[in-house]
Design an enzyme around this catalytic site. Structure first.
Site, short mmCIF file in Angstrom:
data_model
loop_
_atom_site.label_atom_id
_atom_site.label_comp_id
_atom_site.label_asym_id
_atom_site.label_seq_id
_atom_site.Cartn_x
_atom_site.Cartn_y
_atom_site.Cartn_z
CE LYS A 176 -6.23 1.52 -0.42
NZ LYS A 176 -6.66 1.45 0.93
NE ARG A 218 -5.87 9.37 3.46
CZ ARG A 218 -4.60 9.63 3.19
NH1 ARG A 218 -4.20 10.90 3.09
NH2 ARG A 218 -3.73 8.66 3.05
CE LYS A 242 -3.72 2.24 2.54
NZ LYS A 242 -4.71 2.10 3.60
C1 PBG Z 1 -7.25 3.33 5.53
C2 PBG Z 1 -7.72 3.07 4.16
C3 PBG Z 1 -7.59 3.97 3.11
C4 PBG Z 1 -8.20 3.39 2.01
C5 PBG Z 1 -8.69 2.13 2.39
N1 PBG Z 1 -8.38 1.95 3.75
C6 PBG Z 1 -7.03 5.35 3.06
C7 PBG Z 1 -5.75 5.67 3.67
O1 PBG Z 1 -4.87 4.83 3.83
O2 PBG Z 1 -5.61 6.84 4.03
C8 PBG Z 1 -8.29 4.04 0.67
C9 PBG Z 1 -9.31 3.55 -0.27
C10 PBG Z 1 -9.63 4.47 -1.37
O3 PBG Z 1 -9.00 5.53 -1.56
O4 PBG Z 1 -10.58 4.14 -2.10
N2 PBG Z 1 -6.88 2.30 6.32
#
Ligand code: PBG
Length: 329
Positions: A255, A211, A201
């Protein structure tokens, strides 16, 4: 290996007719390729628009059934639950994550009770929907601390497993959490609960609308670079995946998605493990706004999703998963 030579070989021959193009097509999409994210809110009888994600909504628990009914009808194998926690329930330690009456826990129980094993439930393991600072873990002297956070994540995992969650998806990027979670699940009789690790990630600018959707955007004052990966790196992704597989991950996630197809392909080539990819909120909103403003044709959705399959993804988390029948057709 390239064989043949013009003019005996003309690649356009096989592209001439639709039937012929269909005959030689290498990739396709089916509903089984998708995981549908669902945003949850407190309250009753609400389907709330998310301004930064046109076409995506937050649902109260009494409205979730409609979404699941449709997903099952369309043969989507799994949904992913994301809570938008009320501000007054958030605090510095994110304790709401361990409240057995929190939104996600209630949703898991409700869906399991009504649908049994008709559809898989995946839920996020991380503290960001619950912390007043919007970070995925506990903070000490301005730094997200690893081992203490992992302890909380283990408890969050156990709780969600108890509620009936099928697939726990740690998205926090703490070191060593997969191993600790696996160990405690097994010790407590949840050896059949799966772990989908967000192994790779990146600290990405593509998460902005998400967010906003979970209400952590304005709370987050800094970035997540001291735990999420640097987008300049590639080999590091392989180290992350190797570790998580050793620690017991059943599947791994890459991701964001579309800007990271090279990583999906690399992971798939190097490890014989199911690789999921997340078409994240920023990717979704860019496409959707461009379509709405008629800058591009709506078929761009299919094109962008097929790209994931070409790269080797087994399934795609996509905010388009509820509108698939139209897209695939
Ligand atoms: C946080 C989380 C995030 C997403 C999924 N779980 C955002 C982040 O890490 O700030 C992002 C998913 C998306 O942007 O569609 N644990």
């Amino acid at each position: 290996m390239i064989t043949g030579k013009f003019p005996n070989l003309r690649l356009r021959r096989s592209r001439k007719s639709d039937w012929s193009r269909r005959l030689i097509q290498e990739n396709n999409l089916t509903p089984s390729d998708f995981i549908l994210p669902i945003f949850l809110i407190d309250g009753k009888n609400k389907k709330q628009a998310i301004n930064t994600m046109p076409g995506v909504y937050r649902y109260t628990l009494d409205k979730v059934n409609h979404v699941i009914d449709k997903a099952i009808k369309n043969k989507i194998p799994m949904v992913a639950l994301f809570p938008c926690t009320k501000k007054n329930k958030k605090n510095y330690l994110g304790t709401e994550a361990l409240n057995e009456d929190n939104l996600v826990c209630k949703a898991i129980q409700l869906i399991k009770k009504r649908y049994k094993n008709e559809i898989g439930i995946m839920s996020d393991i991380a503290l960001d929907p619950y912390t007043s600072h919007g970070h995925d873990g506990l903070i000490k002297s301005g730094y997200v601390i690893n081992d203490e956070t992992v302890k909380v994540l283990v408890n969050q995992s156990l709780l969600q497993a108890q509620m009936g969650c099928d697939v726990l998806a740690p998205s926090d990027m703490m070191d060593g959490r997969i191993g600790e979670i696996r160990k405690s699940l097994d010790k407590n009789g949840y050896e059949m609960t799966q772990i989908l690790s967000y192994a790779v990630k990146y600290a990405s600018n593509f998460y902005g609308p998400f967010r906003d959707a979970v209400g952590s955007k304005n709370l987050l004052k800094s970035n997540k670079k001291n735990y999420q990966m640097d987008f300049k790196n590639k080999n590091e992704a392989l180290r992350e995946v190797a570790l998580d597989i050793k620690e017991g991950a059943d599947m791994v996630m890459v991701k964001p998605g579309l800007p990271y197809l090279d990583i999906i392909s690399l992971v798939k080539k190097n490890f014989k493990i199911p690789v999921m990819a997340y078409q994240v909120s920023g990717e979704y909103s860019l496409l959707e706004n461009a379509i709405k403003n008629k800058l591009v044709d709506v078929n761009i959705i299919l094109e962008s999703l097929i790209a994931f399959k070409r790269a080797g993804a087994n399934a795609i988390v996509s905010y388009y998963a509820d509108r698939l029948t139209k897209i695939i057709k």
